[in-house]
Write a protein that holds these residues in place. Structure first.
Motif, PDB file in Angstrom:
ATOM      1  N   ARG A   1       2.060   1.869  -3.435  1.00 50.71           N
ATOM      2  CA  ARG A   1       1.061   2.617  -4.320  1.00 50.71           C
ATOM      3  C   ARG A   1       0.922   3.856  -3.966  1.00 50.71           C
ATOM      4  NH1 ARG A   1      -1.331  -2.634  -3.446  1.00 50.71           N
ATOM      5  NH2 ARG A   1      -2.635  -1.748  -1.903  1.00 50.71           N
ATOM      6  N   MET A   2       0.874   4.257  -2.726  1.00 49.87           N
ATOM      7  CA  MET A   2       0.448   5.537  -2.297  1.00 49.87           C
ATOM      8  C   MET A   2       1.557   6.445  -2.664  1.00 49.87           C
ATOM      9  SD  MET A   2      -2.402   5.730  -1.075  1.00 49.87           S
ATOM     10  CE  MET A   2      -2.558   7.262  -0.086  1.00 49.87           C
TER      11      MET A   2
ATOM     12  N   GLU B   1       0.932  -1.200   0.076  1.00 51.35           N
ATOM     13  CA  GLU B   1      -0.007  -0.024  -0.022  1.00 51.35           C
ATOM     14  C   GLU B   1       0.853   1.298  -0.103  1.00 51.35           C
ATOM     15  OE1 GLU B   1      -3.395   2.291   0.129  1.00 51.35           O
ATOM     16  OE2 GLU B   1      -3.231   0.122  -0.378  1.00 51.35           O
TER      17      GLU B   1
ATOM     18  N   GLN C   1       3.707   5.930  -5.397  1.00 50.25           N
ATOM     19  CA  GLN C   1       3.759   6.214  -6.975  1.00 50.25           C
ATOM     20  C   GLN C   1       2.453   7.350  -7.224  1.00 50.25           C
ATOM     21  OE1 GLN C   1       3.163   2.032  -8.048  1.00 50.25           O
ATOM     22  NE2 GLN C   1       5.475   1.751  -8.161  1.00 50.25           N
ATOM     23  N   LEU C   2       1.501   7.264  -6.463  1.00 47.81           N
ATOM     24  CA  LEU C   2       0.257   8.003  -6.815  1.00 47.81           C
ATOM     25  C   LEU C   2       0.849   9.567  -6.282  1.00 47.81           C
ATOM     26  CD1 LEU C   2      -2.526   8.546  -7.478  1.00 47.81           C
ATOM     27  CD2 LEU C   2      -3.190   8.268  -5.082  1.00 47.81           C
ATOM     28  N   LYS C   3       1.465   9.570  -5.301  1.00 46.90           N
ATOM     29  CA  LYS C   3       1.798  11.021  -4.949  1.00 46.90           C
ATOM     30  C   LYS C   3       2.963  11.433  -5.905  1.00 46.90           C
ATOM     31  CE  LYS C   3       3.540  13.914  -1.094  1.00 46.90           C
ATOM     32  NZ  LYS C   3       2.791  15.108  -1.709  1.00 46.90           N
TER      33      LYS C   3
ATOM     34  N   VAL D   1       2.962  11.173  -9.174  1.00 49.75           N
ATOM     35  CA  VAL D   1       2.338  11.030 -10.214  1.00 49.75           C
ATOM     36  C   VAL D   1       1.493  12.613 -10.039  1.00 49.75           C
ATOM     37  CG1 VAL D   1       0.196  10.636 -11.783  1.00 49.75           C
ATOM     38  CG2 VAL D   1       2.234   8.947 -11.313  1.00 49.75           C
ATOM     39  N   THR D   2       0.808  12.747  -9.027  1.00 49.52           N
ATOM     40  CA  THR D   2      -0.145  13.888  -8.827  1.00 49.52           C
ATOM     41  C   THR D   2       0.697  15.063  -8.530  1.00 49.52           C
ATOM     42  OG1 THR D   2      -0.098  13.163  -6.287  1.00 49.52           O
ATOM     43  CG2 THR D   2      -2.037  12.597  -7.845  1.00 49.52           C
TER      44      THR D   2
END
Length: 156
Positions: free
Chosen positions: A50-51, A47, A53-55, A57-58
């Motif tokens: 994933r978090m 988790e 990677q998301l951060k 990207v954003t």
């Protein structure tokens, strides 16, 4: 029961620590606690990955601004619709008031004539009431249909 509450509390604490880590707001003690939780739980590590990677990207995302022509067209459309809508409302209200006053004066003059038979007076009253009801009905229907018209923006 107590075991499930404890695991819920631990999951909530892990989520809180994860958000603090993502935002760079952890204290030294929280960082140690977070690292311990990560070593113990492979699901939490997944988790966390994933978090992050998301951060990433954003953080690099940018909102694309539309060209100036789009804004100009939008503003013209909004102002035009407001002006026309206001104009139609004022025109309609004025027409309704003047037509109603004129009809009332006409009906009063006809009804004041004592030579008219009673059934003619009732017929005039029914005619005026019927016209007003139909007028309101047609206007209401046109407004309803216009708001839901599927093809109003289609240019031929």
């Amino acid at each position: 029961m107590n075991g499930s509450r404890g695991s819920e509390r631990q999951a909530g604490r892990a989520a809180s620590l994860m958000m603090a880590a993502l935002d760079g707001e952890q204290t030294g003690d929280e960082r140690s606690e977070w690292e311990t939780l990560l070593r113990q739980d492979p699901n939490l590590r997944a988790e966390w990955k994933r978090m992050r990677q998301l951060k990433e990207v954003t953080d690099i995302m940018e909102i694309k601004s539309p060209p100036d022509e789009v804004w100009d067209e939008y503003q013209t459309g909004v102002y035009q619709r407001i002006e026309r809508g206001t104009g139609w409302i004022l025109l309609s209200m004025g027409a309704i008031v003047l037509l109603s006053w004129g009809a009332w004066q006409w009906v009063q003059a006809l009804l004041a004539d004592n030579e008219l038979p009673g059934f003619v007076r009732w017929a005039i009253l029914a005619l005026v009431v019927g016209l007003v009801v139909l007028l309101v009905s047609v206007v209401r229907e046109r407004l309803f249909v216009h708001k839901r018209e599927r093809y109003k923006d289609v240019v031929r």
